[in-house]
Design an enzyme around this catalytic site. Structure first.
Site, PDB file in Angstrom:
ATOM      1  N   LYS A 128       6.048  -0.008  -7.503  1.00 42.51           N
ATOM      2  CA  LYS A 128       5.313   1.113  -6.894  1.00 42.51           C
ATOM      3  C   LYS A 128       6.143   1.661  -5.752  1.00 42.51           C
ATOM      4  CE  LYS A 128       1.289   3.157  -7.360  1.00 42.51           C
ATOM      5  NZ  LYS A 128       0.440   3.250  -8.572  1.00 42.51           N
ATOM      6  N   ASP A 168       1.244   9.331  -8.808  1.00 42.47           N
ATOM      7  CA  ASP A 168       0.044   8.662  -8.285  1.00 42.47           C
ATOM      8  C   ASP A 168      -0.562   9.695  -7.329  1.00 42.47           C
ATOM      9  OD1 ASP A 168      -1.269   5.782  -8.200  1.00 42.47           O
ATOM     10  OD2 ASP A 168      -1.262   6.432  -6.125  1.00 42.47           O
TER      11      ASP A 168
HETATM   12  P1  NDP Z   1      -4.695  12.878  -7.006  1.00 45.67           P
HETATM   13  O1  NDP Z   1      -3.766  13.087  -5.874  1.00 45.67           O
HETATM   14  O2  NDP Z   1      -4.606  13.754  -8.201  1.00 45.67           O
HETATM   15  O3  NDP Z   1      -6.210  12.908  -6.495  1.00 45.67           O
HETATM   16  C1  NDP Z   1      -6.649  12.036  -5.510  1.00 45.67           C
HETATM   17  C2  NDP Z   1      -8.124  12.292  -5.255  1.00 45.67           C
HETATM   18  O4  NDP Z   1      -8.642  11.240  -4.454  1.00 45.67           O
HETATM   19  C3  NDP Z   1      -8.381  13.587  -4.496  1.00 45.67           C
HETATM   20  O5  NDP Z   1      -9.633  14.083  -4.847  1.00 45.67           O
HETATM   21  C4  NDP Z   1      -8.353  13.093  -3.045  1.00 45.67           C
HETATM   22  O6  NDP Z   1      -9.046  13.936  -2.136  1.00 45.67           O
HETATM   23  C5  NDP Z   1      -9.055  11.759  -3.181  1.00 45.67           C
HETATM   24  N1  NDP Z   1      -8.602  10.889  -2.098  1.00 45.67           N
HETATM   25  C6  NDP Z   1      -7.322  10.488  -1.847  1.00 45.67           C
HETATM   26  N2  NDP Z   1      -7.269   9.731  -0.758  1.00 45.67           N
HETATM   27  C7  NDP Z   1      -8.520   9.652  -0.296  1.00 45.67           C
HETATM   28  C8  NDP Z   1      -9.116   9.006   0.808  1.00 45.67           C
HETATM   29  N3  NDP Z   1      -8.383   8.289   1.671  1.00 45.67           N
HETATM   30  N4  NDP Z   1     -10.462   9.114   0.945  1.00 45.67           N
HETATM   31  C9  NDP Z   1     -11.206   9.833   0.054  1.00 45.67           C
HETATM   32  N5  NDP Z   1     -10.696  10.472  -0.994  1.00 45.67           N
HETATM   33  C10 NDP Z   1      -9.375  10.384  -1.180  1.00 45.67           C
HETATM   34  O7  NDP Z   1      -4.486  11.332  -7.428  1.00 45.67           O
HETATM   35  P2  NDP Z   1      -4.899  10.598  -8.785  1.00 45.67           P
HETATM   36  O8  NDP Z   1      -6.127  11.201  -9.368  1.00 45.67           O
HETATM   37  O9  NDP Z   1      -3.686  10.471  -9.592  1.00 45.67           O
HETATM   38  O10 NDP Z   1      -5.225   9.135  -8.229  1.00 45.67           O
HETATM   39  C11 NDP Z   1      -6.548   8.706  -7.895  1.00 45.67           C
HETATM   40  C12 NDP Z   1      -6.616   7.193  -7.951  1.00 45.67           C
HETATM   41  O11 NDP Z   1      -6.289   6.749  -9.284  1.00 45.67           O
HETATM   42  C13 NDP Z   1      -5.635   6.444  -7.032  1.00 45.67           C
HETATM   43  O12 NDP Z   1      -6.248   5.245  -6.598  1.00 45.67           O
HETATM   44  C14 NDP Z   1      -4.476   6.105  -7.964  1.00 45.67           C
HETATM   45  O13 NDP Z   1      -3.732   4.991  -7.518  1.00 45.67           O
HETATM   46  C15 NDP Z   1      -5.247   5.792  -9.241  1.00 45.67           C
HETATM   47  N6  NDP Z   1      -4.488   5.849 -10.485  1.00 45.67           N
HETATM   48  C16 NDP Z   1      -3.784   6.965 -10.841  1.00 45.67           C
HETATM   49  C17 NDP Z   1      -3.105   7.004 -12.034  1.00 45.67           C
HETATM   50  C18 NDP Z   1      -2.382   8.215 -12.498  1.00 45.67           C
HETATM   51  O14 NDP Z   1      -1.853   8.187 -13.621  1.00 45.67           O
HETATM   52  N7  NDP Z   1      -2.337   9.302 -11.751  1.00 45.67           N
HETATM   53  C19 NDP Z   1      -3.065   5.834 -12.929  1.00 45.67           C
HETATM   54  C20 NDP Z   1      -3.903   4.736 -12.506  1.00 45.67           C
HETATM   55  C21 NDP Z   1      -4.566   4.764 -11.314  1.00 45.67           C
HETATM   56  P3  NDP Z   1      -8.218  14.839  -1.101  1.00 45.67           P
HETATM   57  O15 NDP Z   1      -7.695  15.978  -1.934  1.00 45.67           O
HETATM   58  O16 NDP Z   1      -9.193  15.251  -0.066  1.00 45.67           O
HETATM   59  O17 NDP Z   1      -7.123  13.986  -0.547  1.00 45.67           O
HETATM   60  O1  2IT Z   2      -1.514   3.147 -10.822  1.00 44.01           O
HETATM   61  C1  2IT Z   2      -0.950   3.481 -11.878  1.00 44.01           C
HETATM   62  O2  2IT Z   2      -1.016   2.792 -12.896  1.00 44.01           O
HETATM   63  C2  2IT Z   2      -0.198   4.744 -11.892  1.00 44.01           C
HETATM   64  N1  2IT Z   2      -0.182   5.445 -10.879  1.00 44.01           N
HETATM   65  C3  2IT Z   2       0.563   5.155 -13.115  1.00 44.01           C
HETATM   66  C4  2IT Z   2       1.926   4.514 -13.146  1.00 44.01           C
HETATM   67  C5  2IT Z   2       2.843   4.995 -14.233  1.00 44.01           C
HETATM   68  O3  2IT Z   2       3.979   4.499 -14.232  1.00 44.01           O
HETATM   69  O4  2IT Z   2       2.462   5.811 -15.066  1.00 44.01           O
END
Ligand code: NDP
Ligand code: 2IT
Length: 447
Positions: A128, A168
């Site tokens: 990461k 992420d």
């Molecule tokens: P994005 O940046 O697309 O979206 C993040 C969302 O979460 C936004 O709505 C943001 O709101 C909100 N958010 C972020 N930080 C905070 C906080 N401190 N408090 C409240 N809300 C918050 O990210 P993703 O959708 O990609 O990621 C969301 C989650 O999913 C994370 O935990 C990530 O690690 C996990 N994840 C992502 C994967 C991926 O493929 N993208 C895979 C597996 C897990 P705001 O705009 O106000 O910051």
């Molecule tokens: O938390 C996660 O699994 C991710 N942000 C996706 C990682 C990846 O390599 O696609």
């Protein structure tokens, strides 16, 4: 030493070595007690002290990232990459750009990534990275200059057979494209060095949707075991980013009704269901806040604060925002709301106390490392396509994703049953994920 004493010793060791890393300690604390029954059967892992190795990253990098903002001022951020474990393949895991990013948060994410990636059954190790850079309100040129500077250093440490970053929080196809452009200039054109690329150059169909869709497939198979389905279910979702949007899309497709979404300021509650087209337009096209959504939808209420304080009936909760977004009190509120299933799209969104509340209330709990593995799984499929120089159809990728999530769900369920802990998917996920990594580490000579 018996297994219980051994994990207690490791817990103490981690707390002593990294006292200033609360999120990393939390992820290790959640993990250790659940693998005790497996260690009892396999004392060889205790004898070889495998957990001391497993809780120590193979290596990590920290570097400065200088960049110039539009006003001409020089800014400096911190960049990181954690290469935690390569027993099963090249390090694999996302990059997060968010002001809260620090070593503790990235180590917890990389640690969980090891077991998540193992559960996919694909050849990927755990890593990461990211930066405390805040992409909010930055111009496109500022994002580009930051990504170029970040990759100037990161390019020295990654490669298609070494370490393959992806997105992420705060990192999507736009950022991956800028990062890729810089890698290419410095090294060579190798599509397999990053995943989550856009479809315009070597991205995989279905990667954008994969985490959200995968999460919903996991719950779909859980519901099937209860001879139930998403039809008519009331669902709470948090977040409004990549994971949240495609979780909402798939729930709606399967006949459920999503009534909430949120950002870091507040949340939308819409009794008749979220308008996904408008949400996509606001978040993906305009890159605007949820307050704008509320202005444009008569039936939508906007409230400041956490969505998990909402008092309203619901069947399923899908936290898709960030770590520790649900605490003990909020978990109790979910139980009072009638929620029977919590499945995590975000990484570690529930505190340890919240997880205990789920268990006490017999709520079914799909932990992040199992439930959100669809994203990294399709990233690994993107790597396969890149090395074959082929592109699979969307249907082909989706079918594979569905199969992988079914397998992950069944592995968690069956492993839990094998250890007489029916429905403890957290224990099932941790043991099943650990088992493969530990065996590979032992076979490779504990390196
Ligand atoms: P994005 O940046 O697309 O979206 C993040 C969302 O979460 C936004 O709505 C943001 O709101 C909100 N958010 C972020 N930080 C905070 C906080 N401190 N408090 C409240 N809300 C918050 O990210 P993703 O959708 O990609 O990621 C969301 C989650 O999913 C994370 O935990 C990530 O690690 C996990 N994840 C992502 C994967 C991926 O493929 N993208 C895979 C597996 C897990 P705001 O705009 O106000 O910051
Ligand atoms: O938390 C996660 O699994 C991710 N942000 C996706 C990682 C990846 O390599 O696609």
């Amino acid at each position: 030493m018996n297994a219980k004493e051994y994990v207690a010793q490791i817990k103490q060791q981690v707390e002593q070595k990294d006292p200033n890393q609360p999120e990393f300690i939390q992820a290790v604390d959640e993990f250790l007690p659940t693998i005790v029954p497996f260690l009892e059967e396999h004392p060889e892992y205790i004898e070889k002290n495998i957990l001391s190795l497993l809780t120590e990253p193979e290596r990590f990098f920290q570097f400065r990232v200088p960049w110039q903002d539009d006003a001409g001022n020089w800014q400096v951020n911190r960049g990181y990459r954690i290469q935690f474990n390569s027993a099963l393949g090249p390090y694999k895991g996302g990059l997060r750009f968010h002001p809260s990013v620090n070593l503790s948060i990235l180590k917890f994410l990389a640690f969980e990534q090891i077991f998540k990636n193992s559960l996919t059954d694909l050849p990927i190790g755990g890593g990461k990275g990211g930066s405390d850079f805040d992409p909010k309100e930055k111009s496109d040129s500022e994002i580009m200059r930051f990504c170029q500077s970040f990759m100037t250093e990161l390019s020295k440490h990654i490669g298609p057979n070494l370490d393959v970053p992806a997105g992420d929080i705060g990192v999507g196809a736009r950022e991956i494209s800028y990062l890729f452009g810089t890698y290419k200039r410095l090294r060579e054109y190798d599509a397999g060095v990053l995943t989550g690329k856009p479809l315009d150059f070597n991205g995989s169909l279905g990667r954008t949707e994969a985490t959200g869709y995968g999460l919903v497939y996991f719950v779909k198979y859980l519901l099937q075991d209860l001879t139930d389905s998403f039809k008519g279910k009331e669902v709470f979702v948090s977040g409004s980013g990549n994971v949240a949007i495609y979780a909402i899309e798939k729930v709606q497709e399967l006949g459920g009704k999503v009534v909430t979404c949120s950002d870091s300021n507040g949340y939308i509650y819409e009794k008749d269901g979220i308008d996904l087209e408008l949400l996509k337009e606001i978040k993906e096209v305009r890159r605007a806040r949820l307050t704008e959504y509320a202005k444009e939808r008569e039936g939508a209420e906007y409230h400041e604060g956490s969505v998990w304080k909402l008092k309203a009936q619901a069947d399923i909760a899908l936290p898709c925002a960030t770590q520790n977004e649900i605490d003990e009190q909020e978990a109790k509120q979910l139980a009072e709301n009638g929620v029977k299933i919590v499945a995590e799209g975000a990484n570690m969104p529930s505190t340890l106390a919240a997880v205990q509340v789920y268990h006490q209330n017999e709520m079914l709990y799909g932990p992040a490392k199992a439930a959100n593995a669809g994203g990294v799984a399709v990233s690994a499929l993107e790597m396969s396509q890149n090395s074959q120089r082929l592109a699979w159809s969307k249907a082909e990728v989706d079918e594979k994703l569905d199969g992988i999530m079914k397998n992950i769900y069944e592995t968690c369920r069956d492993t839990a049953e094998q250890y007489a802990e029916k429905n403890n998917f957290m224990l099932g996920a941790n043991i099943a994920g650990f088992k493969k990594v530990a065996k590979a580490m032992l076979m490779q000579g504990l390196v």
